[in-house]
Write an enzyme that holds these catalytic residues in place. Structure first.
Site, PDB file in Angstrom:
ATOM      1  N   LYS A   1      86.788 -24.656  18.496  1.00  0.00           N
ATOM      2  CA  LYS A   1      86.142 -25.577  17.462  1.00  0.00           C
ATOM      3  C   LYS A   1      84.572 -25.101  17.888  1.00  0.00           C
ATOM      4  O   LYS A   1      83.946 -23.971  18.567  1.00  0.00           O
ATOM      5  CB  LYS A   1      85.895 -26.638  18.354  1.00  0.00           C
ATOM      6  CG  LYS A   1      85.184 -27.378  18.398  1.00  0.00           C
ATOM      7  CD  LYS A   1      85.575 -28.079  19.264  1.00  0.00           C
ATOM      8  CE  LYS A   1      84.941 -29.106  21.087  1.00  0.00           C
ATOM      9  NZ  LYS A   1      85.097 -30.389  21.692  1.00  0.00           N
TER      10      LYS A   1
ATOM     11  N   TYR B   1      50.616 -21.075  17.139  1.00  0.00           N
ATOM     12  CA  TYR B   1      50.213 -22.800  16.767  1.00  0.00           C
ATOM     13  C   TYR B   1      49.944 -23.462  17.510  1.00  0.00           C
ATOM     14  O   TYR B   1      50.448 -24.002  18.201  1.00  0.00           O
ATOM     15  CB  TYR B   1      52.103 -23.188  16.504  1.00  0.00           C
ATOM     16  CG  TYR B   1      52.116 -22.485  15.193  1.00  0.00           C
ATOM     17  CD1 TYR B   1      51.902 -22.199  13.930  1.00  0.00           C
ATOM     18  CD2 TYR B   1      53.562 -21.610  14.509  1.00  0.00           C
ATOM     19  CE1 TYR B   1      52.076 -21.663  12.354  1.00  0.00           C
ATOM     20  CE2 TYR B   1      54.339 -21.553  13.493  1.00  0.00           C
ATOM     21  CZ  TYR B   1      53.509 -21.467  12.298  1.00  0.00           C
ATOM     22  OH  TYR B   1      53.867 -20.458  11.709  1.00  0.00           O
TER      23      TYR B   1
HETATM   24  C1  PLP Z   1      85.812 -30.368  22.871  1.00  0.00           C
HETATM   25  C2  PLP Z   1      87.417 -30.865  22.880  1.00  0.00           C
HETATM   26  C3  PLP Z   1      87.454 -30.635  24.178  1.00  0.00           C
HETATM   27  C4  PLP Z   1      87.022 -29.222  24.955  1.00  0.00           C
HETATM   28  O1  PLP Z   1      85.915 -29.697  26.058  1.00  0.00           O
HETATM   29  P1  PLP Z   1      85.245 -28.807  26.365  1.00  0.00           P
HETATM   30  O2  PLP Z   1      84.460 -29.599  27.843  1.00  0.00           O
HETATM   31  O3  PLP Z   1      84.837 -27.229  25.918  1.00  0.00           O
HETATM   32  O4  PLP Z   1      86.413 -28.162  27.947  1.00  0.00           O
HETATM   33  C5  PLP Z   1      88.467 -30.658  24.174  1.00  0.00           C
HETATM   34  N1  PLP Z   1      89.476 -32.403  23.893  1.00  0.00           N
HETATM   35  C6  PLP Z   1      88.624 -32.455  22.932  1.00  0.00           C
HETATM   36  C7  PLP Z   1      89.621 -33.796  22.388  1.00  0.00           C
HETATM   37  C8  PLP Z   1      87.952 -31.965  22.881  1.00  0.00           C
HETATM   38  O5  PLP Z   1      86.313 -32.258  21.354  1.00  0.00           O
END
Ligand code: PLP
Length: 425
Positions: free
Chosen positions: A43, A312
């Site tokens: 994702k 800056y």
């Molecule tokens: C992002 C996510 C994961 C993975 O989490 P990590 O800590 O990156 O391994 C698993 N389950 C859900 C529902 C998520 O949103």
């Protein structure tokens, strides 16, 4: 999803190591054990590593499930898998954040598997399936149970019962998976883990009582696999329904894990874990290697005298004669402004010729100044490592996160599209 612009000439890029991605996936699968399948989470554009580059690599490494944010991302990942050798089964794609009106056609067209919990999710899919005269049980979905995170998912009890009624034998929808998400897995012995798993078990009993037999039961993430808390009770839960146990992991694939924590002893619920310390020694993270090396090159060098102001708002005043290098990276690339340094507050650093060169002054939109006084051999064109290792020194997303007051997750997925991702062996 991130096509390298053909005219990319600006000296900044991120190398994505295919072998490290593969090795991390195999380390995850080994830590999860033979009874638990690992869903590889790609994702948010593979946490900034390019989902369309990483998905085929993970598929070739044996991932049978990939997790994406949205239908949109799922379609891009599906298309990226076209390069897999003929005869290789393409992984399934779980759309983890539900679906929105207008996405149901693409989901059905390309065989994406949405996570569902709102009745409207089922309305959309059911209507589209009926429009296409699809046979009963032909559209697979995974239902998310809210066991205590209050983010996504349906609560066990009457709401879940109402959702389960939608999977009647003549429905085109099939309840292929049941899942939950744990809120506090980096705190290995947090009683919330157990409270959530008990609620999950109750929900699974409800599923069974409704006469439904999902093929997959899944929970957990990087930290739960790292601590060993999960998938410890997952296989038994899944087996009680005749389902395959699965855990979902993202961060570890890219070579990072959160430090495992423990609850304060006085807040421990003594009956929860007989062997609390079992869940506090990481069994996965020591094996992980960061997949991304983020690089740029020195584009300018100058000398400043004692008293000269830098950047800056002149937040840094040279205390002595200094040699400074200019890097073409700034917060528009996702190089955090909170890595800035003043005379009283040190900030981040980069690696030059294997040595740390500290940031001086404010990180600006497109540019950052670093102190190279201690690295006299530097020249224009020399490579600077923003994230990665060199000569035994390492700067990780976790280091940036500590300095910038955020998490490795946010550092990685905050690296902007202006930085091309280039796959290396
Ligand atoms: C992002 C996510 C994961 C993975 O989490 P990590 O800590 O990156 O391994 C698993 N389950 C859900 C529902 C998520 O949103």
């Amino acid at each position: 999803m991130r096509p390298t612009p053909p005219n990319h000439t600006r000296p900044i890029w991120a190398e994505i190591s295919a072998s490290r991605l593969r090795d991390n996936f195999h380390a995850l699968q080994a830590a999860a054990g033979t009874q638990v399948q690992v869903l590889a989470v790609v994702k948010a554009d593979a946490y900034g590593h390019s989902a369309t580059e990483c998905a085929p690599i993970l598929a070739a490494a044996g991932a049978q499930w990939l997790g994406v944010t949205s239908a949109e991302e799922g379609l891009a990942v599906r298309a990226s898998l076209a390069i897999l050798p003929q005869g290789m089964t393409a992984p399934r794609i779980l759309v983890m954040c539900g679906l929105w009106p207008g996405e149901e056609a693409g989901i059905l067209d390309r065989g994406l598997t949405p996570v569902v919990w709102e009745p409207y999710h089922l309305d959309l899919l059911e209507a589209e399936a009926r429009r296409r005269n699809l046979p009963p049980q032909s559209v697979a979905v995974h239902a998310e149970i809210d066991t205590g995170m209050a983010r996504q998912g349906v609560a066990p009890g009457p709401l879940l019962d109402r959702l389960l009624q939608r999977f009647a034998p003549d429905s085109p929808l099939k309840l292929e998976g049941v899942m939950t998400h744990l809120a506090s897995t980096e705190i290995g012995d947090d009683p919330q883990n157990q409270v959530q798993m008990i609620a999950f078990a109750t929900a699974l009993q409800q599923v069974a009582a409704a006469g439904l037999r999902p093929d997959y039961v899944h929970a957990g993430n990087t930290s739960s696999t790292d601590s060993g808390y999960m998938p410890q009770d997952l296989p038994a839960l899944a087996a009680s329904l005749g389902a395959q146990a699965m855990t979902r992991a993202g961060l570890a694939l890219y070579g990072y894990a959160l430090p495992l924590e423990s609850v304060e002893p006085q807040n421990r619920v003594s009956h929860v874990h007989a062997h609390t310390e079992d869940f506090l020694s990481p069994r996965l993270s020591p094996k992980l290697k960061p997949v991304m090396t983020w690089k740029t090159r020195i584009v300018s060098l100058r000398e400043v005298q004692c008293g000269d102001t830098i950047g800056y708002n002149a937040t840094f005043v040279a205390p002595v004669t200094m040699r400074l290098a200019l890097l073409p990276v700034g917060y528009a690339d996702g190089f955090r402004r909170s890595l800035s340094a003043s005379n009283t507050q040190p900030g981040g650093s980069v690696l030059l010729h294997g040595r740390r060169a500290p940031i001086v002054g404010r990180v600006s939109m497109d540019l950052t100044i670093v102190d190279v006084t201690a690295v006299p051999q530097v020249n224009i064109g020399d490579e600077a490592i923003l994230l990665g290792e060199s000569n035994g020194n390492r700067i990780g997303a976790d280091d940036h996160a500590r300095t910038a007051g955020t998490s490795a997750y946010e550092i990685l997925c905050g690296i902007s599209d202006r930085v091309p991702r280039i796959v290396v062996p």
